[in-house]
Design a protein around this motif. Sequence first.
Motif, PDB file in Angstrom:
ATOM      1  N   ASP A   3      34.081 -50.788  23.677  1.00  0.00           N
ATOM      2  CA  ASP A   3      33.506 -51.536  22.564  1.00  0.00           C
ATOM      3  C   ASP A   3      33.296 -52.970  23.037  1.00  0.00           C
ATOM      4  O   ASP A   3      34.247 -53.707  23.244  1.00  0.00           O
ATOM      5  N   LYS A   4      32.054 -53.363  23.221  1.00  0.00           N
ATOM      6  CA  LYS A   4      31.741 -54.662  23.807  1.00  0.00           C
ATOM      7  C   LYS A   4      32.038 -55.830  22.876  1.00  0.00           C
ATOM      8  O   LYS A   4      31.816 -56.972  23.228  1.00  0.00           O
ATOM      9  N   GLY A  23      35.065 -53.550  28.912  1.00  0.00           N
ATOM     10  CA  GLY A  23      34.011 -52.924  29.689  1.00  0.00           C
ATOM     11  C   GLY A  23      33.378 -53.834  30.731  1.00  0.00           C
ATOM     12  O   GLY A  23      32.595 -53.367  31.559  1.00  0.00           O
ATOM     13  N   ALA A  24      33.706 -55.117  30.717  1.00  0.00           N
ATOM     14  CA  ALA A  24      33.127 -56.058  31.675  1.00  0.00           C
ATOM     15  C   ALA A  24      33.841 -55.956  33.023  1.00  0.00           C
ATOM     16  O   ALA A  24      35.019 -55.617  33.094  1.00  0.00           O
ATOM     17  N   SER A  25      33.120 -56.257  34.087  1.00  0.00           N
ATOM     18  CA  SER A  25      33.727 -56.210  35.411  1.00  0.00           C
ATOM     19  C   SER A  25      34.376 -57.546  35.783  1.00  0.00           C
ATOM     20  O   SER A  25      35.262 -57.582  36.624  1.00  0.00           O
ATOM     21  N   ARG A  26      33.921 -58.637  35.151  1.00  0.00           N
ATOM     22  CA  ARG A  26      34.463 -59.959  35.436  1.00  0.00           C
ATOM     23  C   ARG A  26      35.040 -60.580  34.176  1.00  0.00           C
ATOM     24  O   ARG A  26      34.579 -60.311  33.069  1.00  0.00           O
ATOM     25  N   GLN A  43      38.659 -66.471  19.843  1.00  0.00           N
ATOM     26  CA  GLN A  43      37.404 -67.145  19.482  1.00  0.00           C
ATOM     27  C   GLN A  43      36.203 -66.237  19.748  1.00  0.00           C
ATOM     28  O   GLN A  43      35.318 -66.100  18.905  1.00  0.00           O
ATOM     29  N   LYS A  44      36.166 -65.603  20.913  1.00  0.00           N
ATOM     30  CA  LYS A  44      35.045 -64.724  21.253  1.00  0.00           C
ATOM     31  C   LYS A  44      35.027 -63.479  20.356  1.00  0.00           C
ATOM     32  O   LYS A  44      33.961 -63.017  19.959  1.00  0.00           O
ATOM     33  N   ALA A  45      36.194 -62.936  20.028  1.00  0.00           N
ATOM     34  CA  ALA A  45      36.261 -61.778  19.137  1.00  0.00           C
ATOM     35  C   ALA A  45      35.796 -62.144  17.734  1.00  0.00           C
ATOM     36  O   ALA A  45      35.151 -61.340  17.053  1.00  0.00           O
ATOM     37  N   THR A  46      36.098 -63.355  17.294  1.00  0.00           N
ATOM     38  CA  THR A  46      35.643 -63.826  15.989  1.00  0.00           C
ATOM     39  C   THR A  46      34.121 -63.899  15.966  1.00  0.00           C
ATOM     40  O   THR A  46      33.476 -63.447  15.013  1.00  0.00           O
ATOM     41  N   GLU A  51      37.699 -57.192  18.023  1.00  0.00           N
ATOM     42  CA  GLU A  51      39.157 -57.300  18.050  1.00  0.00           C
ATOM     43  C   GLU A  51      39.597 -58.055  19.293  1.00  0.00           C
ATOM     44  O   GLU A  51      38.928 -58.006  20.327  1.00  0.00           O
ATOM     45  N   ALA A  52      40.721 -58.741  19.185  1.00  0.00           N
ATOM     46  CA  ALA A  52      41.332 -59.427  20.318  1.00  0.00           C
ATOM     47  C   ALA A  52      42.683 -58.768  20.584  1.00  0.00           C
ATOM     48  O   ALA A  52      43.463 -58.556  19.666  1.00  0.00           O
ATOM     49  N   PHE A  53      42.925 -58.429  21.841  1.00  0.00           N
ATOM     50  CA  PHE A  53      44.167 -57.781  22.251  1.00  0.00           C
ATOM     51  C   PHE A  53      44.889 -58.680  23.230  1.00  0.00           C
ATOM     52  O   PHE A  53      44.274 -59.246  24.133  1.00  0.00           O
ATOM     53  N   LEU A  54      46.215 -58.795  23.081  1.00  0.00           N
ATOM     54  CA  LEU A  54      47.040 -59.583  23.989  1.00  0.00           C
ATOM     55  C   LEU A  54      48.024 -58.662  24.677  1.00  0.00           C
ATOM     56  O   LEU A  54      48.859 -58.035  24.019  1.00  0.00           O
ATOM     57  N   LYS A  55      47.914 -58.566  26.002  1.00  0.00           N
ATOM     58  CA  LYS A  55      48.851 -57.776  26.794  1.00  0.00           C
ATOM     59  C   LYS A  55      49.915 -58.705  27.358  1.00  0.00           C
ATOM     60  O   LYS A  55      49.600 -59.757  27.904  1.00  0.00           O
ATOM     61  N   GLY A  56      51.160 -58.292  27.256  1.00  0.00           N
ATOM     62  CA  GLY A  56      52.249 -59.066  27.829  1.00  0.00           C
ATOM     63  C   GLY A  56      52.356 -58.834  29.329  1.00  0.00           C
ATOM     64  O   GLY A  56      51.583 -58.071  29.912  1.00  0.00           O
TER      65      GLY A  56
END
Length: 76
Positions: A3-4, A23-26, A43-46, A51-56
């Motif tokens: 989902d872009k 899905g982006a390579s960079r 900000q970009k997800a807004t 959606e914005a995801f935060l991985k620890g």
Amino acid sequence: MPDKKNYWTQQRPDGKWESKREGASRASKVTNTQADAWTHSRQKATESQGEAFLKGRDGKIRDRNTYGKDPFPPKG
């Protein structure tokens, strides 16, 4: 299928943090701190109504925020 509209914040092997569109390579932004990368992802997800995801550091999702129309709104 990626989902872009979604953005991920995660730590890179070099120790820096990245904000990356699904899905982006960079990465769209690389920062020294997790907080800066997380702010950029939100900000970009807004802007994209995604959606914005935060991985620890352990690779598990620590936080996620949905912007725009929620695909599964609660009935009430």
